[in-house]
Design a protein around this motif. Sequence first.
Motif, PDB file in Angstrom:
ATOM      1  N   UNK A  40       6.781   6.898   3.446  1.00 20.65           N
ATOM      2  CA  UNK A  40       6.761   6.180   2.165  1.00 20.65           C
ATOM      3  C   UNK A  40       8.154   5.674   1.853  1.00 20.65           C
ATOM      4  N   UNK A  41       8.233   4.523   1.199  1.00 24.15           N
ATOM      5  CA  UNK A  41       9.521   3.922   0.843  1.00 24.15           C
ATOM      6  C   UNK A  41       9.676   3.838  -0.674  1.00 24.15           C
ATOM      7  N   UNK A  42      10.914   4.007  -1.116  1.00 24.90           N
ATOM      8  CA  UNK A  42      11.270   3.742  -2.506  1.00 24.90           C
ATOM      9  C   UNK A  42      12.585   2.983  -2.543  1.00 24.90           C
ATOM     10  N   UNK A  43      12.691   2.058  -3.487  1.00 29.35           N
ATOM     11  CA  UNK A  43      13.987   1.397  -3.742  1.00 29.35           C
ATOM     12  C   UNK A  43      14.320   1.683  -5.184  1.00 29.35           C
ATOM     13  N   UNK A  44      15.412   2.424  -5.405  1.00 28.53           N
ATOM     14  CA  UNK A  44      15.675   2.906  -6.753  1.00 28.53           C
ATOM     15  C   UNK A  44      14.533   3.838  -7.110  1.00 28.53           C
ATOM     16  N   UNK A  45      13.848   3.568  -8.209  1.00 27.74           N
ATOM     17  CA  UNK A  45      12.730   4.446  -8.563  1.00 27.74           C
ATOM     18  C   UNK A  45      11.392   3.728  -8.388  1.00 27.74           C
ATOM     19  N   UNK A  46      11.385   2.622  -7.632  1.00 31.23           N
ATOM     20  CA  UNK A  46      10.136   1.887  -7.446  1.00 31.23           C
ATOM     21  C   UNK A  46       9.633   2.027  -6.027  1.00 31.23           C
ATOM     22  N   UNK A  47       8.311   2.167  -5.903  1.00 30.87           N
ATOM     23  CA  UNK A  47       7.711   2.224  -4.574  1.00 30.87           C
ATOM     24  C   UNK A  47       7.882   0.870  -3.887  1.00 30.87           C
ATOM     25  N   UNK A  48       8.138   0.914  -2.585  1.00 30.96           N
ATOM     26  CA  UNK A  48       8.196  -0.316  -1.794  1.00 30.96           C
ATOM     27  C   UNK A  48       7.004  -0.305  -0.852  1.00 30.96           C
ATOM     28  N   UNK A  49       6.318  -1.428  -0.750  1.00 40.74           N
ATOM     29  CA  UNK A  49       5.196  -1.491   0.188  1.00 40.74           C
ATOM     30  C   UNK A  49       5.734  -1.826   1.576  1.00 40.74           C
ATOM     31  N   UNK A  50       5.316  -1.045   2.565  1.00 40.82           N
ATOM     32  CA  UNK A  50       5.824  -1.328   3.912  1.00 40.82           C
ATOM     33  C   UNK A  50       5.109  -2.544   4.488  1.00 40.82           C
ATOM     34  N   UNK A  51       5.739  -3.113   5.525  1.00 35.53           N
ATOM     35  CA  UNK A  51       5.141  -4.299   6.131  1.00 35.53           C
ATOM     36  C   UNK A  51       4.539  -3.945   7.483  1.00 35.53           C
ATOM     37  N   UNK A  52       4.338  -2.662   7.723  1.00 32.47           N
ATOM     38  CA  UNK A  52       3.712  -2.265   8.981  1.00 32.47           C
ATOM     39  C   UNK A  52       4.235  -0.935   9.476  1.00 32.47           C
ATOM     40  N   UNK A  53       3.332  -0.167  10.077  1.00 35.01           N
ATOM     41  CA  UNK A  53       3.693   1.144  10.621  1.00 35.01           C
ATOM     42  C   UNK A  53       3.198   1.197  12.059  1.00 35.01           C
ATOM     43  N   UNK A  54       4.002   1.787  12.949  1.00 38.20           N
ATOM     44  CA  UNK A  54       3.487   1.991  14.294  1.00 38.20           C
ATOM     45  C   UNK A  54       3.656   3.449  14.683  1.00 38.20           C
ATOM     46  N   UNK A  55       2.693   3.932  15.444  1.00 39.24           N
ATOM     47  CA  UNK A  55       2.675   5.330  15.874  1.00 39.24           C
ATOM     48  C   UNK A  55       2.732   5.345  17.393  1.00 39.24           C
ATOM     49  N   UNK A  56       3.701   6.062  17.938  1.00 36.93           N
ATOM     50  CA  UNK A  56       3.871   6.143  19.388  1.00 36.93           C
ATOM     51  C   UNK A  56       3.900   7.621  19.786  1.00 36.93           C
ATOM     52  N   UNK A  57       3.251   7.939  20.894  1.00 37.86           N
ATOM     53  CA  UNK A  57       3.251   9.324  21.352  1.00 37.86           C
ATOM     54  C   UNK A  57       4.643   9.703  21.857  1.00 37.86           C
ATOM     55  N   UNK A  58       5.090  10.900  21.482  1.00 39.60           N
ATOM     56  CA  UNK A  58       6.376  11.377  21.983  1.00 39.60           C
ATOM     57  C   UNK A  58       6.272  11.699  23.478  1.00 39.60           C
TER      58      UNK A  58
END
Length: 185
Positions: A40-58
């Motif tokens: 999750x992202x926040x800037x100051x005290x506001x939530x930021x919506x992400x522009x994409x998430x990727x999941x990679x196996x370790x």
Amino acid sequence: FPAGIPQKPQIFGHEQPIDEEKVARLICRSSGSKPAAQLRWRKGNRELKDSGTEVVEDPNGKTFTVTSRVEFRVTKEDNEVEVTCTVDHESLQNSERSTTQKLQVHCTWGGLFGGDGGSADPTEGICPQEFLWEKEGSDAPLQLSSESVLIFPLLNKSDSGTYVCTATSSMGSVVAKYNLDVSGE
């Protein structure tokens, strides 16, 4: 081996000052989670919506690295604002792991006079809140505002002279002088 506990997230992309009005692109990454963690992202005290998430196996084949990206246009008000990336994961119960970085915004007011002999150098990271315009030899200030631009509706020969702009920020002030020579027809 219980659920893989995600590592403290790391934020990339904030290392250089970002020019105001440009788009900041930040990346947050946390590895070692199983199942894959949420970021999750926040800037100051506001939530930021992400522009994409990727999941990679370790590499161990058991846990995952999650990478989230966020993009937003910065303004000079974003200078020194804290951006936080937080990992949500069942293994953390109520404790949250997060990383905070301060944004550095590089103000583009350095070419105070379009770079033609104004003595104002771009001052790293200093975003003036106030600009005071004065004309040498004149008592009253011409303009005091958050705008750096002084506009002449009609230029007369009497407008010729030396103009002084004082740009003030929380870090101090910078003075620039400009010689205006109005030559009539």
